[in-house]
Enzyme design. Structure first.
Site, PDB file in Angstrom:
ATOM      1  N   GLN A  47      48.970  36.061  34.224  1.00  0.00           N
ATOM      2  CA  GLN A  47      49.070  35.398  35.524  1.00  0.00           C
ATOM      3  C   GLN A  47      50.292  34.480  35.560  1.00  0.00           C
ATOM      4  O   GLN A  47      50.513  33.682  34.653  1.00  0.00           O
ATOM      5  CB  GLN A  47      47.778  34.605  35.815  1.00  0.00           C
ATOM      6  CG  GLN A  47      47.711  33.983  37.195  1.00  0.00           C
ATOM      7  CD  GLN A  47      47.648  35.014  38.324  1.00  0.00           C
ATOM      8  OE1 GLN A  47      47.175  36.124  38.150  1.00  0.00           O
ATOM      9  NE2 GLN A  47      48.149  34.640  39.489  1.00  0.00           N
TER      10      GLN A  47
ATOM     11  N   LYS B 144      40.168  38.573  40.149  1.00  0.00           N
ATOM     12  CA  LYS B 144      40.556  39.828  39.494  1.00  0.00           C
ATOM     13  C   LYS B 144      39.457  40.283  38.538  1.00  0.00           C
ATOM     14  O   LYS B 144      39.087  41.463  38.509  1.00  0.00           O
ATOM     15  CB  LYS B 144      41.886  39.638  38.742  1.00  0.00           C
ATOM     16  CG  LYS B 144      43.086  39.554  39.680  1.00  0.00           C
ATOM     17  CD  LYS B 144      44.362  39.055  39.018  1.00  0.00           C
ATOM     18  CE  LYS B 144      45.435  38.857  40.094  1.00  0.00           C
ATOM     19  NZ  LYS B 144      46.691  38.280  39.616  1.00  0.00           N
TER      20      LYS B 144
ATOM     21  N   ASP C  24      51.320  45.170  36.532  1.00  0.00           N
ATOM     22  CA  ASP C  24      51.939  44.317  37.554  1.00  0.00           C
ATOM     23  C   ASP C  24      53.246  44.935  38.047  1.00  0.00           C
ATOM     24  O   ASP C  24      53.758  44.544  39.104  1.00  0.00           O
ATOM     25  CB  ASP C  24      52.269  42.941  36.961  1.00  0.00           C
ATOM     26  CG  ASP C  24      51.309  41.856  37.412  1.00  0.00           C
ATOM     27  OD1 ASP C  24      50.781  41.972  38.529  1.00  0.00           O
ATOM     28  OD2 ASP C  24      51.109  40.904  36.645  1.00  0.00           O
TER      29      ASP C  24
HETATM   30  N1  GUN Z   1      51.210  35.250  40.579  1.00  0.00           N
HETATM   31  C1  GUN Z   1      51.304  35.440  41.920  1.00  0.00           C
HETATM   32  N2  GUN Z   1      51.233  36.753  42.212  1.00  0.00           N
HETATM   33  C2  GUN Z   1      51.094  37.397  41.039  1.00  0.00           C
HETATM   34  C3  GUN Z   1      50.951  38.771  40.699  1.00  0.00           C
HETATM   35  O1  GUN Z   1      50.973  39.675  41.536  1.00  0.00           O
HETATM   36  N3  GUN Z   1      50.809  39.028  39.374  1.00  0.00           N
HETATM   37  C4  GUN Z   1      50.823  38.051  38.430  1.00  0.00           C
HETATM   38  N4  GUN Z   1      50.706  38.408  37.154  1.00  0.00           N
HETATM   39  N5  GUN Z   1      50.946  36.767  38.715  1.00  0.00           N
HETATM   40  C5  GUN Z   1      51.077  36.449  40.014  1.00  0.00           C
END
Ligand code: GUN
Length: 298
Positions: free
Chosen positions: A97, A53, A120
């Site tokens: 995350q 990311k 998100d």
């Molecule tokens: N963990 C797995 N997929 C995601 C996601 O799309 N966003 C976040 N913040 N954590 C994750």
């Protein structure tokens, strides 16, 4: 019929090129989109997602504020950091995350994020807006799935869709998005899960099967009809002594057999995965535009 493979890397690259242009134009107006990233603990999969990311931010010209925190950080310290980002005008999106290490209250953390920076799309305010069809940040993986379908020329209107999996991150939001009365929806959706009586009866009827169960071989060739479109959201590690890492990644679909019956299918890796990060960047750019009072699409 052997399926055409949907190249998620290519679709993601196309969208990222569009976003890069948009970020460059925003910069001419003095607007720099910013993403605050929080990783707690050292789970290897989470670490690699977060690194990807941050790299993508850099590639697109998006500012990223990277925070790697020890697994034993207190709930209060974590909430204080989110509060700081909520009040930082350089930050348009906040990404914590998931999953968080044991001992931290995930629900409380997600509630702390300002819904206007919730790129998100996990905050209940955004979930609720999405369900009633109001403008909201759409969760990245399901939105990425819909973009893959639309950009591959798949007609959603009137399509029978079977989703396998009912998670808060994929299955539930995807079902809600696909039934909206708008061009990204208008489908007829069945959500299947571990208590579904006859999974194959639902997947066989479907024009589009979306597997998001988190288990290899959940969808096999005998469970789909000829010409089906298959989207595989699963990412599973299976032991493989021939690989340097000792494992390989597979999805939830028996790809080799199902591709012989499908018209279109996504591979794992290289299908849905690259789209998730792309949609996060998309939401961050949209958030920056909203903050600057520029009209946005979603
Ligand atoms: N963990 C797995 N997929 C995601 C996601 O799309 N966003 C976040 N913040 N954590 C994750």
């Amino acid at each position: 019929m052997a399926a055409q493979i949907i190249d998620g890397k290519q679709v993601a690259a196309d969208m990222r090129a569009e976003l890069k242009d948009e970020v460059a134009k925003l910069k001419e107006q003095g607007i720099v989109p910013g993403l605050g990233v929080i990783l707690v603990g050292d789970d290897p999969a989470s670490r690699s997602y977060v690194t990807a990311k941050e790299r993508t931010c850099e590639d697109l010209g998006i500012y990223s504020d990277d925070n790697r925190l020890a697994a034993d950080i207190s709930q209060e310290e974590l909430l204080a950091l989110i509060d700081k980002m909520n009040n930082d005008p350089k930050i348009n999106g906040i990404l914590v995350q998931l999953p968080l290490p044991k001992g931290l209250n995930e629900g409380e953390v997600l509630l702390k994020i300002d819904p206007d920076k919730d790129v998100d799309g996990f905050h209940p305010t955004n979930v609720g807006k999405m369900v009633v069809g109001e403008k909201a940040f759409l969760p990245c993986t399901p939105h990425g799935v819909i973009q893959l379908l639309l950009r591959s020329g798949v007609k959603l209107e009137g399509a029978e869709v079977a989703i396998v999996g009912r998670s808060n991150i994929v299955g539930k939001p995807l079902a809600n998005m696909l039934i909206q009365k708008n061009p990204k929806g208008n489908a007829t959706v069945t959500v299947c899960h571990t208590r579904t009586k006859d999974l194959a009866a639902h997947t066989k009827r479907a024009d589009i099967v979306i597997a998001a169960a988190g288990r290899p071989n959940t969808v096999t060739a005998d469970m789909v009809k000829d010409g089906v479109v298959v989207i595989d959201v699963g990412v599973n590690r299976v032991d493989d002594a021939t690989k340097k890492k000792g494992y390989r990644l597979v999805g939830d679909v028996d790809f080799e057999a199902v591709k012989e019956k499908a018209s279109l299918i996504t591979p794992v890796p290289g299908g849905v995965g690259p789209m998730t990060i792309t949609m996060l960047m998309y939401n961050t750019v949209e958030s920056a535009k909203r903050a600057a009072g520029i009209a946005v699409e979603t």
